[in-house]
Design an enzyme around this catalytic site. Structure first.
Site, PDB file in Angstrom:
ATOM      1  N   GLY A 136       0.508  -0.744   0.036  1.00  0.00           N
ATOM      2  CA  GLY A 136       0.101   0.706   0.466  1.00  0.00           C
ATOM      3  C   GLY A 136       0.658   1.376   0.174  1.00  0.00           C
ATOM      4  N   ASP A 176      -3.627  -4.721  -8.427  1.00  0.00           N
ATOM      5  CA  ASP A 176      -3.995  -5.348  -9.871  1.00  0.00           C
ATOM      6  C   ASP A 176      -2.532  -4.585 -11.237  1.00  0.00           C
ATOM      7  OD1 ASP A 176      -5.078  -7.112  -8.708  1.00  0.00           O
ATOM      8  OD2 ASP A 176      -7.320  -5.630  -9.650  1.00  0.00           O
TER       9      ASP A 176
END
Length: 313
Positions: free
Chosen positions: A228, A258
């Site tokens: 993240g 993704d």
């Protein structure tokens, strides 16, 4: 050519709120959008937007409304006719980029449909450089579905089989690492924690790399670990690297991982070294997080800020 498999595609509905989500209250949305989604679809959209040849394999019923969203994505697809319709997922995003997701399980596949999907992946993978197996599995597929698909592709194509990347979680990821010998896995921090049976919530990059080394290279060729806002790590048999993301305004984190995988595969197909593969992965993930909904970033969307990459001891 790059091939992706999305065994459990989804119509991704994203609702943008003007304020933080208030559980139990009635709130008005600022806007909403729908995108053809599922991890493999997201990867294929980013790769296609970069100008590379890509085929997205997916199960899709004749007459499924998902086909309209898929047409807008302008993907080259290999569709396997099935009975059940594609699920719909809901993501709720606030102005700070905090995202709450509700994912449905998807329609159950019969044994014949599962076999047809695997056959389609084998056929589409002929001559491909990478095969990306990505996302959750639908009911009926079995936890070992990706393992069976990998074996079928490698048996059919032998030395000409593509490199295989897997992005999934839970029992499916456990099965892949135990029996599939993937060339690349792409866990996030939670998925790596579950896979290794430990926690990495407050671990530094070196400690996370050590955890990944319990898997790489013995059970997977490499691991791209997305963290993240903390960036990402790449661990291979020859070393480990950590990268920090460029500064961005977070809009929606849906699909960021993704896109990171898409960036990695794009760099790998162009012959990039590990530091550049990781750098482009982080740049693509940051770009996706700066876009609303499940949009796949194009090269023009990539942030221009620095992405420092450090080799870990």
């Amino acid at each position: 050519m790059i091939v992706t498999l999305t065994a459990n595609p989804s119509l991704d509905r994203t609702v943008m709120l003007p304020a933080a989500l208030q559980v139990g209250d009635v709130q008005s949305a600022a806007s909403a959008r729908e995108d053809a989604g599922g991890k493999g679809i997201n990867v294929a959209r980013a790769i296609t937007a970069a100008g590379e040849e890509c085929t997205a394999v997916l199960p899709l019923a004749i007459g499924d409304p998902f086909a309209a969203a898929l047409r807008e994505a302008a993907l080259h697809t290999h569709r396997v006719a099935v009975a059940g319709h594609v699920r719909a997922n809901l993501a709720i995003t606030d102005p700070a980029g905090v995202t709450t997701k509700l994912n449905l399980p998807g329609a159950e596949l019969s044994a014949d449909e599962v076999g047809a999907v695997i056959d389609a992946v084998v056929a589409a993978s002929a001559g491909a450089r990478w095969l990306v197996l990505a996302g959750s599995l639908p009911p009926g597929a079995g936890d070992d579905f990706y393992v069976r698909a990998m074996r079928a592709v490698r048996t059919a194509h032998g030395d000409a089989a593509p490199l295989i990347a897997v992005d999934t979680s839970g029992p499916a990821l456990t099965a892949v690492v135990a029996d599939g010998r993937p060339d690349l896995i792409k866990p996030n921090d939670d998925e790596l924690s579950e896979l290794a049976g430990t926690t990495i919530e407050h671990a530094d990059a070196g400690a996370i790399a050590d955890i990944a080394r319990s898997i790489v290279p013995a059970r997977a060729g490499a691991a791209l670990v997305t963290l993240g806002a903390r960036g990402a790590l790449l661990v291979e048999g020859g070393g480990a690297w950590a990268a920090s993301p460029p500064p961005i305004q977070v809009v929606s984190t849906v699909g960021a991982g993704d896109s990171s995988l898409a960036g990695y595969v794009l760099a790998a197909t162009r012959g990039a070294g590990p530091d550049e593969r990781l750098r482009l992965a982080v740049r693509y993930g940051a770009a996706a997080a700066s876009l609303p909904g499940t949009q796949a970033p194009a090269p023009a969307d990539l942030p221009t800020g620095d992405v420092p990459v450090t080799r870990l001891a």
